[in-house]
Design an enzyme around this catalytic site. Structure first.
Site, PDB file in Angstrom:
ATOM      1  N   LYS A 170     -33.504  53.980  31.485  1.00 34.16           N
ATOM      2  CA  LYS A 170     -33.264  52.739  30.714  1.00 34.16           C
ATOM      3  C   LYS A 170     -31.902  52.662  30.027  1.00 34.16           C
ATOM      4  O   LYS A 170     -31.808  52.144  28.909  1.00 34.16           O
ATOM      5  CB  LYS A 170     -34.350  52.573  29.646  1.00 34.16           C
ATOM      6  CG  LYS A 170     -35.737  52.446  30.194  1.00 34.16           C
ATOM      7  CD  LYS A 170     -36.773  52.367  29.106  1.00 34.16           C
ATOM      8  CE  LYS A 170     -37.018  53.709  28.481  1.00 34.16           C
ATOM      9  NZ  LYS A 170     -38.248  53.770  27.690  1.00 34.16           N
ATOM     10  N   ASP A 206     -44.555  56.488  24.942  1.00 28.50           N
ATOM     11  CA  ASP A 206     -45.046  55.197  24.420  1.00 28.50           C
ATOM     12  C   ASP A 206     -46.348  54.738  25.095  1.00 28.50           C
ATOM     13  O   ASP A 206     -47.192  54.092  24.473  1.00 28.50           O
ATOM     14  CB  ASP A 206     -43.974  54.088  24.489  1.00 28.50           C
ATOM     15  CG  ASP A 206     -43.320  53.945  25.851  1.00 28.50           C
ATOM     16  OD1 ASP A 206     -43.618  54.771  26.749  1.00 28.50           O
ATOM     17  OD2 ASP A 206     -42.504  53.023  26.027  1.00 28.50           O
TER      18      ASP A 206
HETATM   19  C1  BGC Z   1     -39.693  55.978  30.886  1.00 29.99           C
HETATM   20  C2  BGC Z   1     -41.126  56.199  30.435  1.00 29.99           C
HETATM   21  C3  BGC Z   1     -41.530  55.086  29.492  1.00 29.99           C
HETATM   22  C4  BGC Z   1     -41.257  53.719  30.106  1.00 29.99           C
HETATM   23  C5  BGC Z   1     -41.619  52.574  29.170  1.00 29.99           C
HETATM   24  C6  BGC Z   1     -39.492  54.579  31.423  1.00 29.99           C
HETATM   25  O1  BGC Z   1     -38.152  54.363  31.717  1.00 29.99           O
HETATM   26  O2  BGC Z   1     -39.339  56.923  31.883  1.00 29.99           O
HETATM   27  O3  BGC Z   1     -41.266  57.456  29.816  1.00 29.99           O
HETATM   28  O4  BGC Z   1     -42.898  55.215  29.200  1.00 29.99           O
HETATM   29  O5  BGC Z   1     -39.893  53.626  30.448  1.00 29.99           O
HETATM   30  O6  BGC Z   1     -40.903  52.614  27.989  1.00 29.99           O
END
Ligand code: BGC
Length: 466
Positions: A170, A206
């Site tokens: 992200k 989360d």
């Molecule tokens: C992450 C996860 C997370 C999800 C939602 C993903 O990019 O790898 O760990 O739960 O985003 O936030």
């Protein structure tokens, strides 16, 4: 004659637009195939011998099904994983009817770009600075509170309060964090500041925090899902099949990290040219390919690329894109929700398009809306196929004729997009016969869940020390 010609060319134009957008439509058989492949990768992720090569990592969280009861009192919760960082004070108390009650106070801090992409020390120093500010504001600096940390990235846990970051997702890139114990990085930063103390008792994803906070509303909640900046799900798995952790009894929550589904080629026949461009120009090419089809970090950009394709084919804006539309990231994901929420008078669509330097006709407003719908509907269906995979897997594992289950969900795309939820739920139900599924939305799940699991962890620690 002239009018006839005009009509024919308009009709042809609409057909051409439809042909381009039709690539986004997925048939039921195709969704079944995605679901089957997801289940297959989940199996591979759980098994010791295939785990290393599996794209869906199925990470044990050390959150177990055995209820130990929980402590009451004040807890601090941190939530890091989207564009903001949140600090929360959560009071866990007893309630005669429901057995518990929580009250929260929270504060949001935006994360500066240089903290996201600088060094791990910079990022964690910033986090410690925010906690310090929060404690000052609530006059709590003197207290050593138990702290629950919602950290929304792939973590390989050794215990509930210890785990290494496998890779950032992200848009985060802080160097020196991958491969290190995240709780250690936080503790070190708090020590470096030296103006307050904390007792970090739990770190959770989360999805896990969401599941836990919904579990307190509904005891059948054994799945957590996020569709926001990122996309992921967790669920309660039988201990005997979590091969990475010893023990046979009960269940443990597994963080699937399904965002990485497709990273070893499982989605190649579904990925379109736009998906490839989004991936190639991202901060983590080749990673999180399933997430890049679904989540909010990428949805707007996918639409922008589709619009550029329509412009290049001379089907939109007289074949001329505005300078803003040509810029990467200029079409925000919230525009997709806003455009699809337009009531029919096209005002909202028109306003958004003019802010990015375009002067659309009515027909062009409609075409832009169709482009948005194509991208978001595919996202909802793809995501639905993934969740159906998780739920079918659970039913098979539990050998139940009928699986009754509740799914706790959070995330901006799920909550704010006008039709994502509905299309997603329909896809899941179509693909999961013999399952009775309830979806509930969590409110402030990330923070509350972290505090609640910390309360459980504290109780366990007390019992072990007795
Ligand atoms: C992450 C996860 C997370 C999800 C939602 C993903 O990019 O790898 O760990 O739960 O985003 O936030």
């Amino acid at each position: 004659m002239k009018l006839d010609n005009k009509c024919t060319s308009l009709f042809q134009k609409i057909l051409q637009v439809d042909q381009i957008l039709s690539e986004f439509r997925l048939k039921k058989q195709e969704l079944q195939e995605v679901m089957r492949r997801m289940q297959n990768e989940m199996e591979r992720g759980l098994r010791l011998e295939t785990h290393e090569d599996a794209s869906v990592k199925m990470l044990p969280t050390y959150v177990r099904s055995t209820p130990e009861g929980s402590e009451v009192g004040d807890f601090l919760a941190l939530d890091l994983g989207g564009t903001n960082f949140r600090v929360m004070l959560v009071k866990v108390g007893e309630d005669e009817e429901r057995g518990w009650k929580v009250e929260t106070k929270h504060q949001m801090y935006s994360i500066p770009e240089d903290a996201m992409t600088g060094t791990a020390e910079m990022l964690f120093d910033y986090i410690a600075e925010c906690i310090s500010d929060f404690l000052d504001k609530h006059k709590m600096k003197h207290k050593k509170l138990p702290l629950g940390f919602t950290f929304s990235f792939p973590v390989r846990h050794e215990d509930i309060d210890k785990g290494i970051l496998l890779n950032w997702t992200k848009g985060f890139k802080a160097s020196g964090a991958e491969g290190n114990n995240v709780v250690g990085l936080l503790r070190d930063a708090i020590k470096r500041r030296g103006d307050f103390e904390m007792d970090v008792v739990a770190m959770v994803n989360d999805t896990v925090a969401t599941m836990i906070s919904c579990y307190y509303e509904d005891r059948s909640c054994e799945v957590g899902m996020i569709v926001g900046t990122g996309c992921n799900a967790c669920y309660m798995e039988e201990m005997r099949t979590v091969e990475l952790v010893e023990g046979e009894e009960g269940r443990m929550c597994v963080n699937t990290e399904w965002g990485a589904f497709g990273d070893t080629g499982e989605l190649e026949d579904f990925r379109l040219e736009y998906d490839r461009v989004v991936d190639e120009t991202s901060i983590n090419p080749g990673q999180q390919l399933y997430e890049k089809i679904i989540s909010g970090k990428y949805m707007g950009e996918l639409v922008r690329l589709v619009l550029l394709k329509l412009v290049n084919e001379n089907l939109l804006f007289g074949g001329e894109a505005s300078d803003i539309l040509k810029m990467r990231g200029s079409f925000e994901t919230k525009f997709v929700s806003q455009i699809e929420s337009d009531t029919g008078d096209r005002k909202q669509i028109y306003n958004i398009l003019t802010t990015i330097g375009l002067m659309p006709t009515e027909l062009e407003c409609d075409i832009v809306r169709l482009a948005c719908e194509s991208v978001s509907t595919r996202a909802a269906h793809m995501c639905g196929a993934g969740l159906a995979g998780v739920i079918n897997h659970m039913r098979e594992r539990r050998k139940q004729e009928m699986l009754k289950i509740t799914v706790g969900v959070d995330g901006s795309v799920y909550k704010l997009h006008p039709s994502f939820q509905h299309k997603f739920q329909k896809a899941v139900r179509d693909l999961t016969p013999h399952c009775d599924i309830t979806f509930i939305q969590s409110e402030e799940g990330s923070g509350r869940g972290a505090a609640l699991i910390s309360a459980v962890a504290c109780k366990m620690a007390c019992m072990l020390n007795q």
